[in-house]
Design a protein around this motif. Sequence first.
Motif, PDB file in Angstrom:
ATOM      1  N   VAL A  39      -3.508 -18.248   1.017  1.00  0.00           N
ATOM      2  CA  VAL A  39      -2.326 -17.525   0.544  1.00  0.00           C
ATOM      3  C   VAL A  39      -2.151 -16.289   1.411  1.00  0.00           C
ATOM      4  CG1 VAL A  39      -1.321 -16.214  -1.372  1.00  0.00           C
ATOM      5  CG2 VAL A  39      -2.588 -18.320  -1.840  1.00  0.00           C
ATOM      6  N   TRP A  40      -0.949 -16.098   1.924  1.00  0.00           N
ATOM      7  CA  TRP A  40      -0.581 -14.915   2.704  1.00  0.00           C
ATOM      8  C   TRP A  40       0.456 -14.136   1.922  1.00  0.00           C
ATOM      9  CZ3 TRP A  40       4.215 -13.370   4.441  1.00  0.00           C
ATOM     10  CH2 TRP A  40       4.244 -12.307   5.341  1.00  0.00           C
ATOM     11  N   VAL A  41       0.332 -12.813   1.893  1.00  0.00           N
ATOM     12  CA  VAL A  41       1.293 -11.950   1.219  1.00  0.00           C
ATOM     13  C   VAL A  41       1.721 -10.869   2.197  1.00  0.00           C
ATOM     14  CG1 VAL A  41       1.620 -10.292  -0.663  1.00  0.00           C
ATOM     15  CG2 VAL A  41       0.282 -12.358  -1.056  1.00  0.00           C
ATOM     16  N   GLY A  42       3.022 -10.662   2.322  1.00  0.00           N
ATOM     17  CA  GLY A  42       3.550  -9.615   3.198  1.00  0.00           C
ATOM     18  C   GLY A  42       5.027  -9.408   2.932  1.00  0.00           C
ATOM     19  N   ASN A  43       5.589  -8.329   3.470  1.00  0.00           N
ATOM     20  CA  ASN A  43       7.012  -8.049   3.334  1.00  0.00           C
ATOM     21  C   ASN A  43       7.780  -8.740   4.459  1.00  0.00           C
ATOM     22  OD1 ASN A  43       6.729  -6.380   1.060  1.00  0.00           O
ATOM     23  ND2 ASN A  43       6.193  -4.639   2.346  1.00  0.00           N
ATOM     24  N   ALA A  44       8.902  -9.321   4.120  1.00  0.00           N
ATOM     25  CA  ALA A  44       9.717 -10.040   5.104  1.00  0.00           C
ATOM     26  C   ALA A  44      10.207  -9.117   6.217  1.00  0.00           C
ATOM     27  CB  ALA A  44      10.899 -10.715   4.416  1.00  0.00           C
ATOM     28  N   ASP A  45      10.373  -7.829   5.933  1.00  0.00           N
ATOM     29  CA  ASP A  45      10.864  -6.887   6.952  1.00  0.00           C
ATOM     30  C   ASP A  45       9.734  -6.197   7.721  1.00  0.00           C
ATOM     31  OD1 ASP A  45       9.866  -5.141   5.079  1.00  0.00           O
ATOM     32  OD2 ASP A  45      11.753  -4.063   4.755  1.00  0.00           O
ATOM     33  N   TYR A  46       8.508  -6.658   7.513  1.00  0.00           N
ATOM     34  CA  TYR A  46       7.317  -6.178   8.230  1.00  0.00           C
ATOM     35  C   TYR A  46       6.944  -4.735   7.887  1.00  0.00           C
ATOM     36  CZ  TYR A  46       3.810  -6.400  11.933  1.00  0.00           C
ATOM     37  OH  TYR A  46       2.635  -6.418  12.632  1.00  0.00           O
ATOM     38  N   THR A  47       7.435  -4.209   6.789  1.00  0.00           N
ATOM     39  CA  THR A  47       7.045  -2.863   6.375  1.00  0.00           C
ATOM     40  C   THR A  47       5.678  -2.927   5.701  1.00  0.00           C
ATOM     41  OG1 THR A  47       8.211  -3.130   4.270  1.00  0.00           O
ATOM     42  CG2 THR A  47       9.412  -2.029   6.063  1.00  0.00           C
ATOM     43  N   PRO A  48       4.926  -1.827   5.770  1.00  0.00           N
ATOM     44  CA  PRO A  48       3.599  -1.820   5.135  1.00  0.00           C
ATOM     45  C   PRO A  48       3.691  -2.016   3.626  1.00  0.00           C
ATOM     46  CG  PRO A  48       3.830   0.040   6.625  1.00  0.00           C
ATOM     47  CD  PRO A  48       5.185  -0.595   6.501  1.00  0.00           C
ATOM     48  N   MET A  49       2.672  -2.672   3.103  1.00  0.00           N
ATOM     49  CA  MET A  49       2.553  -2.836   1.652  1.00  0.00           C
ATOM     50  C   MET A  49       1.666  -1.705   1.151  1.00  0.00           C
ATOM     51  SD  MET A  49       2.330  -6.990   1.543  1.00  0.00           S
ATOM     52  CE  MET A  49       0.963  -6.937   0.501  1.00  0.00           C
ATOM     53  N   LEU A  50       1.983  -1.170   0.001  1.00  0.00           N
ATOM     54  CA  LEU A  50       1.248  -0.034  -0.525  1.00  0.00           C
ATOM     55  C   LEU A  50       0.290  -0.462  -1.622  1.00  0.00           C
ATOM     56  CD1 LEU A  50       4.225   2.477  -0.741  1.00  0.00           C
ATOM     57  CD2 LEU A  50       2.559   2.207   1.110  1.00  0.00           C
ATOM     58  N   ASN A  51      -0.919   0.077  -1.584  1.00  0.00           N
ATOM     59  CA  ASN A  51      -1.915  -0.111  -2.640  1.00  0.00           C
ATOM     60  C   ASN A  51      -2.223  -1.572  -2.949  1.00  0.00           C
ATOM     61  OD1 ASN A  51      -2.066   2.741  -3.030  1.00  0.00           O
ATOM     62  ND2 ASN A  51      -0.161   2.611  -4.177  1.00  0.00           N
ATOM     63  N   THR A  52      -2.337  -2.389  -1.930  1.00  0.00           N
ATOM     64  CA  THR A  52      -2.700  -3.784  -2.147  1.00  0.00           C
ATOM     65  C   THR A  52      -3.605  -4.264  -1.020  1.00  0.00           C
ATOM     66  OG1 THR A  52      -1.891  -5.995  -2.660  1.00  0.00           O
ATOM     67  CG2 THR A  52      -0.636  -4.751  -1.043  1.00  0.00           C
ATOM     68  N   THR A  53      -4.478  -5.183  -1.359  1.00  0.00           N
ATOM     69  CA  THR A  53      -5.406  -5.765  -0.396  1.00  0.00           C
ATOM     70  C   THR A  53      -5.392  -7.284  -0.583  1.00  0.00           C
ATOM     71  OG1 THR A  53      -7.287  -5.775  -1.904  1.00  0.00           O
ATOM     72  CG2 THR A  53      -6.928  -3.751  -0.624  1.00  0.00           C
ATOM     73  N   GLY A  54      -6.199  -7.967   0.185  1.00  0.00           N
ATOM     74  CA  GLY A  54      -6.329  -9.411   0.000  1.00  0.00           C
ATOM     75  C   GLY A  54      -6.852  -9.775  -1.371  1.00  0.00           C
ATOM     76  N   VAL A  55      -7.645  -8.886  -1.984  1.00  0.00           N
ATOM     77  CA  VAL A  55      -8.166  -9.150  -3.328  1.00  0.00           C
ATOM     78  C   VAL A  55      -7.075  -8.964  -4.372  1.00  0.00           C
ATOM     79  CG1 VAL A  55      -9.807  -8.377  -5.086  1.00  0.00           C
ATOM     80  CG2 VAL A  55     -10.533  -8.543  -2.708  1.00  0.00           C
ATOM     81  N   THR A  56      -6.319  -7.884  -4.276  1.00  0.00           N
ATOM     82  CA  THR A  56      -5.340  -7.570  -5.328  1.00  0.00           C
ATOM     83  C   THR A  56      -3.948  -8.125  -5.048  1.00  0.00           C
ATOM     84  OG1 THR A  56      -4.786  -5.441  -4.306  1.00  0.00           O
ATOM     85  CG2 THR A  56      -6.558  -5.469  -5.959  1.00  0.00           C
ATOM     86  N   GLY A  57      -3.654  -8.464  -3.800  1.00  0.00           N
ATOM     87  CA  GLY A  57      -2.338  -9.010  -3.453  1.00  0.00           C
ATOM     88  C   GLY A  57      -2.343 -10.529  -3.457  1.00  0.00           C
ATOM     89  N   ALA A  58      -2.977 -11.117  -2.455  1.00  0.00           N
ATOM     90  CA  ALA A  58      -3.028 -12.574  -2.342  1.00  0.00           C
ATOM     91  C   ALA A  58      -4.042 -13.190  -3.310  1.00  0.00           C
ATOM     92  CB  ALA A  58      -3.364 -12.975  -0.908  1.00  0.00           C
ATOM     93  N   GLY A  59      -5.085 -12.440  -3.670  1.00  0.00           N
ATOM     94  CA  GLY A  59      -6.163 -12.963  -4.506  1.00  0.00           C
ATOM     95  C   GLY A  59      -5.724 -13.568  -5.826  1.00  0.00           C
ATOM     96  N   PRO A  60      -4.923 -12.847  -6.635  1.00  0.00           N
ATOM     97  CA  PRO A  60      -4.507 -13.426  -7.917  1.00  0.00           C
ATOM     98  C   PRO A  60      -3.658 -14.689  -7.764  1.00  0.00           C
ATOM     99  CG  PRO A  60      -4.208 -11.055  -7.934  1.00  0.00           C
ATOM    100  CD  PRO A  60      -4.553 -11.441  -6.518  1.00  0.00           C
ATOM    101  N   ILE A  61      -2.826 -14.739  -6.735  1.00  0.00           N
ATOM    102  CA  ILE A  61      -2.001 -15.932  -6.488  1.00  0.00           C
ATOM    103  C   ILE A  61      -2.914 -17.104  -6.124  1.00  0.00           C
ATOM    104  CG2 ILE A  61      -0.205 -16.934  -5.018  1.00  0.00           C
ATOM    105  CD1 ILE A  61       0.751 -13.949  -4.617  1.00  0.00           C
TER     106      ILE A  61
END
Length: 121
Positions: A39-61
Motif C-alpha cells: 500500500v502506498w499513500v501520498g498526495n496527488a499534487d506531491y505536497t508533503p503529508m503531515l504527521n503520518t508515517t508508513g505505520v500510521t498512513g499506509a499501515g491501517p489500510i
Amino acid sequence: MERTRFLNLPFQVAVKTGTSNDSRDNWTIGYTPDLAVGVWVGNADYTPMLNTTGVTGAGPIWAQFMTYAINHLTGGNPTPFSMPSGIVQRTICTVSAPSRPRGVPANREEYFAADQSAAAT
C-alpha cells in the motif's frame, strides 16, 4: 507500541513500512505464505503529508485489507510460515558481540543462512 498496533494482526505476517525523507509519501508492504500486499499513500499534487508515517498512513489500510483478504482466501485458516531449508536460528547479543552464552542479558534469536552463520555460533 501503541503506534504499531495496526501491524499486529490476528495471524502471522512479515511487514515493512517506510516514509520518504521529505514526508511526501509512505508505504507498507507485507506478506504471508498466502498473499503479498503493498500500500502506498501520498498526495496527488506531491505536497508533503503531515504527521503520518508508513505505520500510521499506509499501515491501517494495509492491515484492514490483509485481514479481509486472508479470511476470504483461506476461510480463516491462514497458512503458517515454515522455515526454509538452509536457514538456522542462533542466539545473538543485541549489545556487542554476535554471540554470547544463553542467559546473558540482551540476547535474542535471529535467523541466518546456514552457510553464513559461523560468526553466530
